[in-house]
Design a protein around this motif. Sequence first.
Motif: not given
Lengths: 164, 337
Positions: A2-5, A7, A10, A14, A18, A39-41, A43-44, A47-48, B25-26, B29
């Motif tokens: 499990i790995q989060t982005f 902060d 992010i 944004l 944004s 927005f979700q798509e 920026f996701l 980030l990926t 959300y980010l 996730v």
Amino acid sequence: MIQTFDDKKISDALEKYSDMVRRISYMYLRNKHDVEDVFQEVFLKLLTYEKPFESESHEKAWIIRVAINKCKDLSKSFWRKNTQSLEGVELTFNKKEESELMDAVLSLPVKYKDVIYLHYYEGYSVPEMSVMLNQKENTIYSNLHRARALLKNTLGEYAYEQSF
Amino acid sequence: MNNHFKTAMDQVKAEEALILRTSSYLKNVENKNVRRNHFLQKGNQIMKKYAVAAALAVALIGGGSGVYGYYKIPVNYLSVDVNPSIELGVSMSGDVVEVEGINEDGNTVLEGVDVIGTTVEEAVQTIVESATENNFIEEDGSSVVSITTETDSDSVSEELTNAAEEGVTQALENENVEAEVIKSKIALDRRDQARELGISPGKLNLIQKLQKLDSTVTVDQYKDAKVKEIMKAIKDKKKEVKADLKEEVKEEIDQTIEEGKTEIDQTIEEGKAEIKQNVEQKKSEIKQQVEQKKSEIKQKIEQKKAEVKEKVQQIKAKNKNNGTQTTVESTTESNSQ
């Protein structure tokens, strides 16, 4: 695993993009949830995105393309076409002329919106738009031409001249 | 100069609340979910629409369980066949949400096995391990495990195949057995066809392959066969077809050679005849020339003879004249003596 982005990553992304993504989604979408989806798509994806961008402008163009594609997808979708959006995202502008102009722009067919935004707001040239939108230069020219004609027709010659 | 478009667009800004929601959300996730989302995006758009529609229908009918239902709906399928045939229903998020044994052996394999809610890879691994433990995978490594994806999307098919193959490999490794793994994909409408026939889509696909090679084969004939057997039939048939083809090609070559030979012989004969004719012609020409020469020579000889004769006559005549004179002279001589 499990790995989060990160902060910071992010908030940087944004902060930088944004408003731009919001403007693009404003051109196409009237529904709050759709805008949030975009927005979700966007920026996701950003980030990926694993490859490095060649330059700042490359990154910006990439994001614009992703955002436009997502907006178009959503505006084409079955549910959007067949349901009335319950909560419109209405904005009021400072001047009456601006509101009238934006009403005219927003009522343009989807295929003309991208050229109007890219050319008159972001200042991209026809060859640049041709690459971004993956369309022939001739198509871009004629879309631009038709979009102008439609706007002139709606706004009248004088108001059109004041607009772009 | 006025530019209302620009000044108006400048007023469009992302709302604070929107930025906060996107940010949270980010932050929440996880990469694992990112992968699944990615999978979801690649999924078939039409199926996605149907799934959404179906989920909403569930929501309308059954109340608050709409979202739950949405994630539980299989949109793509994957069938695993050894002889046991099992089909997995995979949701848009890539989870196994349905599992079904398509024949009796399939049900045996599934006894005491729970794969709902796991990933495709985990599910396939569990199934192949269970199949091995139930002696469906032969120890000599001759078994064939067929993985068939049932989807209308190429990218989903690829992801499902990779995940399933990984699961099979892991299971075979864990159980310390070997088996051949074959992969194929079919469109969703062919899945329906298979289900009508009461057979797994993977197996039907193989039987149809066999039917292409041998039109006399029926589905019933191979309905209960092991994948290994169908594969063997396909391989044998292919060999047969190949051998037939070889024979055909050989015959054709022989025929061509034979034809070539005849043609060469004929050409030689013709050549011979032509040469003979030429020789005859030359011979007669030469003969004629010889004859001509002969007659020329003969004529010349005759001419010479005539000339000589004439000369002889002339000489004779001359001699006769001289003789008279001599006689006269001798007479004169004798007279003077």
